[in-house]
Design an enzyme around this catalytic site. Structure first.
Site, mmCIF file in Angstrom:
data_model
loop_
_atom_site.group_PDB
_atom_site.id
_atom_site.type_symbol
_atom_site.label_atom_id
_atom_site.label_comp_id
_atom_site.label_asym_id
_atom_site.label_seq_id
_atom_site.Cartn_x
_atom_site.Cartn_y
_atom_site.Cartn_z
ATOM 1 N N GLU A 114 120.503 12.922 1.132
ATOM 2 C CA GLU A 114 121.264 12.042 0.247
ATOM 3 C C GLU A 114 120.543 11.785 -1.072
ATOM 4 O O GLU A 114 121.056 11.057 -1.922
ATOM 5 C CB GLU A 114 121.559 10.709 0.951
ATOM 6 C CG GLU A 114 122.495 10.848 2.139
ATOM 7 C CD GLU A 114 123.814 11.506 1.755
ATOM 8 O OE1 GLU A 114 124.394 11.124 0.725
ATOM 9 O OE2 GLU A 114 124.264 12.409 2.481
ATOM 10 N N GLU A 143 115.183 9.513 -1.293
ATOM 11 C CA GLU A 143 116.344 9.419 -0.405
ATOM 12 C C GLU A 143 117.522 8.748 -1.099
ATOM 13 O O GLU A 143 118.566 8.534 -0.499
ATOM 14 C CB GLU A 143 115.968 8.658 0.860
ATOM 15 C CG GLU A 143 114.862 9.325 1.667
ATOM 16 C CD GLU A 143 114.527 8.570 2.935
ATOM 17 O OE1 GLU A 143 115.187 8.813 3.958
ATOM 18 O OE2 GLU A 143 113.608 7.736 2.879
ATOM 19 N N SER A 190 119.192 3.330 -5.861
ATOM 20 C CA SER A 190 119.563 4.019 -7.091
ATOM 21 C C SER A 190 118.833 3.426 -8.288
ATOM 22 O O SER A 190 118.376 2.290 -8.266
ATOM 23 C CB SER A 190 121.072 3.953 -7.326
ATOM 24 O OG SER A 190 121.490 2.617 -7.530
ATOM 25 N N ALA A 250 115.852 0.522 0.900
ATOM 26 C CA ALA A 250 117.175 1.080 1.179
ATOM 27 C C ALA A 250 118.260 0.259 0.502
ATOM 28 O O ALA A 250 118.263 -0.976 0.565
ATOM 29 C CB ALA A 250 117.412 1.130 2.684
ATOM 30 N N ALA A 307 114.967 -4.126 0.245
ATOM 31 C CA ALA A 307 116.209 -3.467 0.633
ATOM 32 C C ALA A 307 117.422 -4.318 0.274
ATOM 33 O O ALA A 307 117.444 -5.535 0.485
ATOM 34 C CB ALA A 307 116.202 -3.176 2.134
ATOM 35 N N LYS A 363 114.908 -13.919 -17.170
ATOM 36 C CA LYS A 363 115.761 -12.759 -16.938
ATOM 37 C C LYS A 363 114.875 -11.579 -16.564
ATOM 38 O O LYS A 363 113.742 -11.468 -17.026
ATOM 39 C CB LYS A 363 116.592 -12.440 -18.174
ATOM 40 C CG LYS A 363 117.690 -13.473 -18.427
ATOM 41 C CD LYS A 363 118.586 -13.060 -19.567
ATOM 42 C CE LYS A 363 119.712 -14.068 -19.749
ATOM 43 N NZ LYS A 363 120.633 -13.695 -20.853
ATOM 44 N N ASN A 370 115.812 -14.764 -1.756
ATOM 45 C CA ASN A 370 115.572 -15.859 -0.823
ATOM 46 C C ASN A 370 116.726 -15.941 0.164
ATOM 47 O O ASN A 370 117.883 -16.091 -0.238
ATOM 48 C CB ASN A 370 115.423 -17.176 -1.589
ATOM 49 C CG ASN A 370 115.012 -18.322 -0.693
ATOM 50 O OD1 ASN A 370 115.731 -18.692 0.234
ATOM 51 N ND2 ASN A 370 113.848 -18.892 -0.981
#
Length: 344
Positions: free
Chosen positions: A205, A221, A241, A264, A280, A304, A319
């Protein structure tokens, strides 16, 4: 004797209107020996500037002879191989790294990237899209879309199948270049013009766009978008991404430093320094409000994400109680699994 930025001898595909569809350069050069170019000036009348010169078989034969006599045996061997080519042969010379003006010039610059001769953002690619025709990439090479129905019919009539693998401006990298020391599980997911560094593993992927890539080693990945460069020892987790300049990142150049981890389904729209982690499922954009924590977990400021761009040793997390995006010092650098990253 002026210096030349890049040079390559290649062969390619044209359509019925004599327009280039693609070009393959087996051995492109960056800053070639001026004596090599001097032979070109004499044999094919090169007058300087950036040019893509389509050669006759006789011209290729003369180049092979003159290069061999001048001591350029390696270059002469390629010219000999092209002498009887059924495909048109082109000699592309880039005196300067200017905006490409033809399809052969555009393809040479993509080859320079995938051959690791230049890194992403190391070559001018402005205006490249109109020079890359949208074609059908088939098991018989590039086919003009207007000619595709006839080619498919002829194949069927001869008991064959013309398999169309994709319809796109960019071919897959491995049809043109296979860098040393890499693993690519699905070659269709790496475009020509990607820079894939030594020791990089790209899982099924994983995806690398043109003018983007990895220093290596690293495990990919997720998605490396156009313009993004990933530093040594950094991993992009499954479904993660990076935001490229073509996908909403504006003019911000996104990069990851060394030893970073995108967990992930995570992502980043800001450049990261070294040893940064985004947990993740967390996607950071430049406008994301981030609570900056001290060593005891207390909130010392709210900024920011763009204000943290390029800084090292940061851990971004959400959190679980308040839902706030938080950032604290990343105490543990990412260590690659050496067994997974072996390429021999």
């Amino acid at each position: 004797m002026s210096t030349i930025f890049a040079f390559a001898l290649g062969c390619g595909t044209k359509n019925r209107d004599d327009n280039w569809l693609e070009v393959f350069y087996p051995d492109p050069y960056l800053n070639p020996d001026p004596k090599l170019i001097e032979v070109v000036r004499e044999e094919v009348g090169y007058q300087g500037g950036n040019a893509a010169l389509e050669l006759t078989h006789r011209q290729v034969q003369h180049l092979a002879r003159e290069w061999r006599e001048a001591g350029f045996e390696h270059e002469a061997s390629y010219a000999v191989a092209f002498q009887e080519s059924e495909r048109p042969v082109v000699l592309t010379i880039l005196e300067t790294d200017a905006e490409p003006a033809s399809t052969p010039e555009a393809y040479l610059k993509l080859h320079l990237l995938s051959h690791r001769l230049v890194k992403p953002h190391g070559v001018v690619l402005s205006g490249i899209f109109p020079l890359l025709p949208n074609v059908a990439w088939t098991n018989e090479g590039a086919v003009d879309l207007e000619e595709l129905p006839e080619r498919q019919l002829l194949a069927r009539l001869n008991g064959k199948l013309l398999e169309v693998n994709s319809v796109d401006k960019f071919p897959k990298m491995t049809d043109y270049v296979i860098p040393t020391g890499v693993r690519i599980a699905d070659t269709a997911r790496v475009r020509l013009g990607a820079y894939v560094g030594e020791g990089t593993t790209i899982m099924h992927e994983g995806f690398i766009n043109f003018n983007a890539g990895t220093e290596g080693p690293g495990m990919i990945e997720g998605r490396i978008s156009a313009g993004v460069f990933v530093g040594k020892g950094s991993d992009i987790g499954g479904g993660a991404s990076t935001m490229g300049t073509l996908s909403g990142g504006g003019n911000i150049v996104i990069s990851l430093g060394e030893g970073c981890l995108l967990g992930a389904n995570a992502g980043t729209g800001i450049p990261l320094g070294d040893r940064c982690t985004i947990e993740a499922g967390l996607y950071i954009t430049s406008g994301t409000k981030v609570e900056v924590l001290d060593e005891n977990g207390g909130v010392v400021d709210t900024v920011k994400a763009r204000d943290l761009a390029g800084k090292s040793d940061l851990l971004f997390r959400r959190n679980s109680e308040s839902g706030a995006v938080q950032c604290r010092t990343n105490k543990s650098a990412i260590a690659l699994n050496e067994e997974l990253h072996k390429h021999n």
